[in-house]
Design a protein around this motif. Sequence first.
Motif, PDB file in Angstrom:
ATOM      1  N   ALA A 125       2.083   7.534   3.499  1.00 29.64           N
ATOM      2  CA  ALA A 125       1.704   6.721   2.336  1.00 29.64           C
ATOM      3  C   ALA A 125       1.830   5.233   2.660  1.00 29.64           C
ATOM      4  O   ALA A 125       1.014   4.418   2.218  1.00 29.64           O
ATOM      5  CB  ALA A 125       2.565   7.083   1.128  1.00 29.64           C
ATOM      6  N   GLY A 126       2.830   4.869   3.447  1.00 27.74           N
ATOM      7  CA  GLY A 126       2.979   3.476   3.865  1.00 27.74           C
ATOM      8  C   GLY A 126       1.793   3.008   4.688  1.00 27.74           C
ATOM      9  O   GLY A 126       1.314   1.878   4.529  1.00 27.74           O
ATOM     10  N   THR A 127       1.292   3.872   5.553  1.00 28.93           N
ATOM     11  CA  THR A 127       0.100   3.528   6.332  1.00 28.93           C
ATOM     12  C   THR A 127      -1.115   3.431   5.420  1.00 28.93           C
ATOM     13  O   THR A 127      -1.964   2.555   5.596  1.00 28.93           O
ATOM     14  CB  THR A 127      -0.131   4.565   7.452  1.00 28.93           C
ATOM     15  OG1 THR A 127       1.044   4.636   8.269  1.00 28.93           O
ATOM     16  CG2 THR A 127      -1.320   4.187   8.317  1.00 28.93           C
ATOM     17  N   CYS A 128      -1.192   4.316   4.432  1.00 26.11           N
ATOM     18  CA  CYS A 128      -2.288   4.242   3.449  1.00 26.11           C
ATOM     19  C   CYS A 128      -2.290   2.880   2.758  1.00 26.11           C
ATOM     20  O   CYS A 128      -3.349   2.276   2.564  1.00 26.11           O
ATOM     21  CB  CYS A 128      -2.153   5.348   2.399  1.00 26.11           C
ATOM     22  SG  CYS A 128      -2.567   6.994   2.988  1.00 26.11           S
ATOM     23  N   ALA A 129      -1.107   2.396   2.398  1.00 23.02           N
ATOM     24  CA  ALA A 129      -1.005   1.096   1.735  1.00 23.02           C
ATOM     25  C   ALA A 129      -1.546  -0.011   2.635  1.00 23.02           C
ATOM     26  O   ALA A 129      -2.246  -0.916   2.172  1.00 23.02           O
ATOM     27  CB  ALA A 129       0.446   0.810   1.347  1.00 23.02           C
ATOM     28  N   SER A 130      -1.260   0.068   3.924  1.00 22.88           N
ATOM     29  CA  SER A 130      -1.728  -0.949   4.868  1.00 22.88           C
ATOM     30  C   SER A 130      -3.235  -0.892   5.081  1.00 22.88           C
ATOM     31  O   SER A 130      -3.855  -1.901   5.407  1.00 22.88           O
ATOM     32  CB  SER A 130      -1.038  -0.772   6.222  1.00 22.88           C
ATOM     33  OG  SER A 130       0.344  -0.934   6.085  1.00 22.88           O
ATOM     34  N   LEU A 131      -3.813   0.287   4.911  1.00 20.63           N
ATOM     35  CA  LEU A 131      -5.251   0.460   5.123  1.00 20.63           C
ATOM     36  C   LEU A 131      -6.075   0.184   3.869  1.00 20.63           C
ATOM     37  O   LEU A 131      -7.292   0.039   3.946  1.00 20.63           O
ATOM     38  CB  LEU A 131      -5.543   1.894   5.582  1.00 20.63           C
ATOM     39  CG  LEU A 131      -5.067   2.288   6.969  1.00 20.63           C
ATOM     40  CD1 LEU A 131      -5.237   3.786   7.173  1.00 20.63           C
ATOM     41  CD2 LEU A 131      -5.834   1.516   8.027  1.00 20.63           C
ATOM     42  N   GLY A 132      -5.424   0.160   2.718  1.00 21.28           N
ATOM     43  CA  GLY A 132      -6.162   0.012   1.468  1.00 21.28           C
ATOM     44  C   GLY A 132      -6.662   1.345   0.943  1.00 21.28           C
ATOM     45  O   GLY A 132      -7.738   1.441   0.369  1.00 21.28           O
ATOM     46  N   VAL A 133      -5.870   2.388   1.145  1.00 21.80           N
ATOM     47  CA  VAL A 133      -6.221   3.727   0.670  1.00 21.80           C
ATOM     48  C   VAL A 133      -5.303   4.077  -0.497  1.00 21.80           C
ATOM     49  O   VAL A 133      -4.084   3.957  -0.390  1.00 21.80           O
ATOM     50  CB  VAL A 133      -6.060   4.772   1.802  1.00 21.80           C
ATOM     51  CG1 VAL A 133      -6.287   6.184   1.283  1.00 21.80           C
ATOM     52  CG2 VAL A 133      -7.016   4.461   2.946  1.00 21.80           C
ATOM     53  N   THR A 134      -5.892   4.497  -1.595  1.00 22.04           N
ATOM     54  CA  THR A 134      -5.098   4.948  -2.733  1.00 22.04           C
ATOM     55  C   THR A 134      -4.798   6.437  -2.572  1.00 22.04           C
ATOM     56  O   THR A 134      -5.461   7.131  -1.808  1.00 22.04           O
ATOM     57  CB  THR A 134      -5.850   4.716  -4.058  1.00 22.04           C
ATOM     58  OG1 THR A 134      -7.110   5.391  -4.001  1.00 22.04           O
ATOM     59  CG2 THR A 134      -6.063   3.238  -4.320  1.00 22.04           C
ATOM     60  N   ILE A 135      -3.802   6.906  -3.303  1.00 19.95           N
ATOM     61  CA  ILE A 135      -3.445   8.324  -3.274  1.00 19.95           C
ATOM     62  C   ILE A 135      -3.506   8.838  -4.704  1.00 19.95           C
ATOM     63  O   ILE A 135      -2.814   8.313  -5.582  1.00 19.95           O
ATOM     64  CB  ILE A 135      -2.042   8.542  -2.671  1.00 19.95           C
ATOM     65  CG1 ILE A 135      -1.960   7.917  -1.276  1.00 19.95           C
ATOM     66  CG2 ILE A 135      -1.714  10.034  -2.623  1.00 19.95           C
ATOM     67  CD1 ILE A 135      -0.563   7.829  -0.715  1.00 19.95           C
ATOM     68  N   GLU A 136      -4.338   9.831  -4.914  1.00 22.17           N
ATOM     69  CA  GLU A 136      -4.546  10.387  -6.261  1.00 22.17           C
ATOM     70  C   GLU A 136      -4.881   9.276  -7.260  1.00 22.17           C
ATOM     71  O   GLU A 136      -4.427   9.287  -8.396  1.00 22.17           O
ATOM     72  CB  GLU A 136      -3.310  11.173  -6.726  1.00 22.17           C
ATOM     73  CG  GLU A 136      -2.989  12.398  -5.897  1.00 22.17           C
ATOM     74  CD  GLU A 136      -3.955  13.563  -6.123  1.00 22.17           C
ATOM     75  OE1 GLU A 136      -4.607  13.613  -7.173  1.00 22.17           O
ATOM     76  OE2 GLU A 136      -4.052  14.415  -5.224  1.00 22.17           O
ATOM     77  N   GLY A 137      -5.665   8.289  -6.798  1.00 14.03           N
ATOM     78  CA  GLY A 137      -6.101   7.204  -7.669  1.00 14.03           C
ATOM     79  C   GLY A 137      -5.080   6.104  -7.896  1.00 14.03           C
ATOM     80  O   GLY A 137      -5.352   5.135  -8.593  1.00 14.03           O
ATOM     81  N   GLU A 138      -3.910   6.233  -7.309  1.00 12.65           N
ATOM     82  CA  GLU A 138      -2.844   5.241  -7.482  1.00 12.65           C
ATOM     83  C   GLU A 138      -2.671   4.420  -6.217  1.00 12.65           C
ATOM     84  O   GLU A 138      -2.890   4.913  -5.112  1.00 12.65           O
ATOM     85  CB  GLU A 138      -1.498   5.939  -7.721  1.00 12.65           C
ATOM     86  CG  GLU A 138      -1.251   6.425  -9.105  1.00 12.65           C
ATOM     87  CD  GLU A 138       0.170   6.957  -9.231  1.00 12.65           C
ATOM     88  OE1 GLU A 138       1.111   6.137  -9.219  1.00 12.65           O
ATOM     89  OE2 GLU A 138       0.319   8.177  -9.336  1.00 12.65           O
ATOM     90  N   ASP A 139      -2.208   3.203  -6.393  1.00 11.10           N
ATOM     91  CA  ASP A 139      -1.821   2.385  -5.252  1.00 11.10           C
ATOM     92  C   ASP A 139      -0.796   3.182  -4.436  1.00 11.10           C
ATOM     93  O   ASP A 139       0.107   3.806  -5.001  1.00 11.10           O
ATOM     94  CB  ASP A 139      -1.206   1.076  -5.760  1.00 11.10           C
ATOM     95  CG  ASP A 139      -0.843   0.133  -4.635  1.00 11.10           C
ATOM     96  OD1 ASP A 139       0.047   0.479  -3.833  1.00 11.10           O
ATOM     97  OD2 ASP A 139      -1.437  -0.953  -4.567  1.00 11.10           O
TER      98      ASP A 139
END
Length: 159
Positions: A125-139
């Motif tokens: 999830a931390g890598t998602c945050a760095s890439l600009g990827v949301t998870i289940e529609g949430e930051d």
Amino acid sequence: MAGTIEVLVPGGKANPGPPLGPELGPTPVDVQDVVNDINDQTAAFDGMEVPVTVEYDDDGSFSIEVGVPPTAALIKDEVGFDTGSGEPQENFVADMSIEQLKKVAEQKSSDLLSYDLKNASKEVAGTCASLGVTIEGEDARTFKQRIDGGDFDDYFDDE
């Protein structure tokens, strides 16, 4: 003169050119044999950069160890986008489901510092945050806090 070479190669598409060729050229191994073995072992990671370690001996024998692609590459492949956001806190490039998050965490778990699936998922999830990827529609940062808060403990129970 035995040695070790570590390189990143495209999964299933390594070739005798750079970065492998120049590294393997001065060694006693057959470069094409190494390339063929690497391609066989990395075929499942088609389209991703894969870390590979080649250990060789003076007699020309070699062994290959294939690592897991970087977390960002696994996320990009799983969600289906090419590049992350230049402004990851404001512009989001993709949305990942919790199932996809768990899948990437499972794929990457052997390379992460986490001791369980829940914490591995937080790292992803931390890598998602760095890439600009949301998870289940949430930051991703908010989602990570919800994981910390125990909202998904049943889901990440990896026993």
